[in-house]
Design an enzyme around this catalytic site. Sequence first.
Site, short mmCIF file in Angstrom:
data_model
loop_
_atom_site.label_atom_id
_atom_site.label_comp_id
_atom_site.label_asym_id
_atom_site.label_seq_id
_atom_site.Cartn_x
_atom_site.Cartn_y
_atom_site.Cartn_z
N GLN A 39 27.30 25.91 -110.53
CA GLN A 39 27.25 24.70 -109.72
C GLN A 39 28.46 24.58 -108.81
O GLN A 39 28.35 24.19 -107.64
CB GLN A 39 27.16 23.48 -110.64
CG GLN A 39 25.94 23.49 -111.52
CD GLN A 39 25.40 22.10 -111.78
OE1 GLN A 39 25.30 21.29 -110.86
NE2 GLN A 39 25.04 21.82 -113.01
N ILE A 65 23.07 20.52 -108.97
CA ILE A 65 21.76 21.09 -108.69
C ILE A 65 20.81 20.95 -109.88
O ILE A 65 19.71 21.51 -109.85
CB ILE A 65 21.87 22.57 -108.28
CG1 ILE A 65 22.79 23.31 -109.24
CG2 ILE A 65 22.34 22.70 -106.85
CD1 ILE A 65 22.96 24.78 -108.92
N ASP A 66 21.22 20.19 -110.90
CA ASP A 66 20.33 20.01 -112.04
C ASP A 66 19.03 19.31 -111.64
O ASP A 66 17.93 19.74 -112.00
CB ASP A 66 21.02 19.20 -113.14
CG ASP A 66 22.06 20.03 -113.89
OD1 ASP A 66 22.07 21.25 -113.70
OD2 ASP A 66 22.85 19.45 -114.65
N VAL A 67 19.17 18.23 -110.89
CA VAL A 67 17.99 17.48 -110.48
C VAL A 67 17.12 18.31 -109.55
O VAL A 67 15.89 18.34 -109.67
CB VAL A 67 18.41 16.16 -109.79
CG1 VAL A 67 17.18 15.44 -109.23
CG2 VAL A 67 19.14 15.26 -110.78
N GLY A 70 15.20 20.74 -111.55
CA GLY A 70 14.06 20.10 -112.20
C GLY A 70 12.91 19.90 -111.23
O GLY A 70 11.74 20.12 -111.56
#
Length: 254
Positions: A39, A65-67, A70
């Site tokens: 990230q 960038i997790d969202v 997803g």
Amino acid sequence: MNLSYEDLQQLLDPSYRTYKCKDGRGPRTGYLGYDDLVQATTTGIMTRFGGSMETPEEHAHVGTIDVMCGFGGALVIAAALYQKLKTGRTGRPRTSLSALSGLAQIPFCYDYEKRGPFDEPAGREVHGYDELSRFYGTSSGRFVLLSAYEADTERFDTIRAHNSHLADGTPGTSRGSYSFSIYEDHPSGHTVTQLDPYAVRPVRGRVSALAPAEKYGASTRGVMRELGYDDAEIEAMLEAGAISESWSREYLPS
């Protein structure tokens, strides 16, 4: 697990799921801090948040960038379902932090002779690119994101013109997709058009339209009288700057 690709086709429909290896270890088990490193480095978030290569700021823990990953996962699952529906073939949807971090850099992945600087806003105090693409603070302390183009402003003006009404204390929940209230006697001294609080339309609850707050300092004299000061004392305190009838010269900029 001694499963071939053909065996998996019968077990998984329409997409694969994750199975642990025999020893329970994944491919990046031994890579300490792998998530944060991906990230922070490949998205450039530390440079952007700090403002330059010389002043990077640790900023990976917020899930840069997790969202997006997803969302990417949901998108490829939808694509796999569509592929199965149209072709009967089972696909293998995949996404990853590394793959999605590259997507964030695509706007900057080109170069040519005499290309000007990308001039990307960076630094801790930056909230966006311009007035139409930025985060705006709210009275609740949270932020709202506006992302629009110049071409959208003319369309917005048209929408506002066809869906505005004089403020009548209603929240606009019965007026369709858009609703704006016009305050001709706004405390600012200007005629102000505001978006109505119609975004939530409960079946049983009630949404209230709040009246505009008074200008800061408008009640100063009344409050001081309640505290026992007479008009002469209030005038003296106003002249001395101990109290004020206005936070600024104007409620809103002219």
